[in-house]
Design an enzyme around this catalytic site. Sequence first.
Site, short mmCIF file in Angstrom:
data_model
loop_
_atom_site.label_atom_id
_atom_site.label_comp_id
_atom_site.label_asym_id
_atom_site.label_seq_id
_atom_site.Cartn_x
_atom_site.Cartn_y
_atom_site.Cartn_z
N ASP A 8 56.52 30.48 61.86
CA ASP A 8 57.23 30.86 63.25
C ASP A 8 57.46 32.39 63.28
O ASP A 8 57.40 32.93 62.39
CB ASP A 8 58.54 30.05 63.37
CG ASP A 8 59.22 30.15 64.63
OD1 ASP A 8 58.60 30.05 65.43
OD2 ASP A 8 60.50 30.37 64.44
N ASP A 10 60.31 33.93 66.09
CA ASP A 10 61.73 34.23 66.52
C ASP A 10 62.56 33.58 65.47
O ASP A 10 62.52 32.32 65.38
CB ASP A 10 62.03 33.76 67.91
CG ASP A 10 61.16 34.65 68.85
OD1 ASP A 10 61.73 35.64 69.05
OD2 ASP A 10 60.13 34.10 69.17
#
Length: 218
Positions: A8, A10
């Site tokens: 991922d 953020d």
Amino acid sequence: MIKAAIFDFDGLILDTETAWFDAYREVLHNQFQFDLPLEEFVKCVGSDDTVLFSYLQKELDYQLNTGSIRNEARKLHSQYVSDAKAREGVVDYLRDAKNEGLTVSLATSSTTKWATTHLTNLNLLSYFDFLVTQDMVKRVKPAPDIFLKTLEKLDLEAHEAVVFEDSLNGLVAAQEVKLPTVIIPNPVTAALPFENYHLKLNSMTDMSLHEILKSLNK
């Protein structure tokens, strides 16, 4: 055998999530004298802000200028992350993934422009073989679309990859696809009720990538 590492962005690679919370909290306090609870904000982490604005609409009880709120929060957020560094251990994980011969992919609910801009600023873009972003799917996390698209690009089955996530929405999306997931929360997501993950770490410095791969390849 694990052949790919999926990250991922953020909150996991760069802690943009704490900065978003601080930015929205400040804007809402200044404009409405409203104190945004962390437990409500965190519901949108790893996804988009649809849930957040539905909540604000109910709480503030009148038509919001969502564009104005977003723009003001975005200005503050840009200030907060302008000099931010990658989270502890990120560079080691990316470097070790390449050294282990893994294919490395990003899988984010953010846009391609957002991810590439920040990865370039962090000098991390070159580590990634693939980027899968919200621009490439119909639905973002917690829907599984981003991970399904990632596996398609990698040409792998779910058991051949490991996902690194910081949010509950990300974990739910990974679980839909049956991807083994390592949770590494940030300050905003630390209290979320994570369940049914492979491992949960406080930081990437808690365990080396080699040790994680060893635990998955048993």
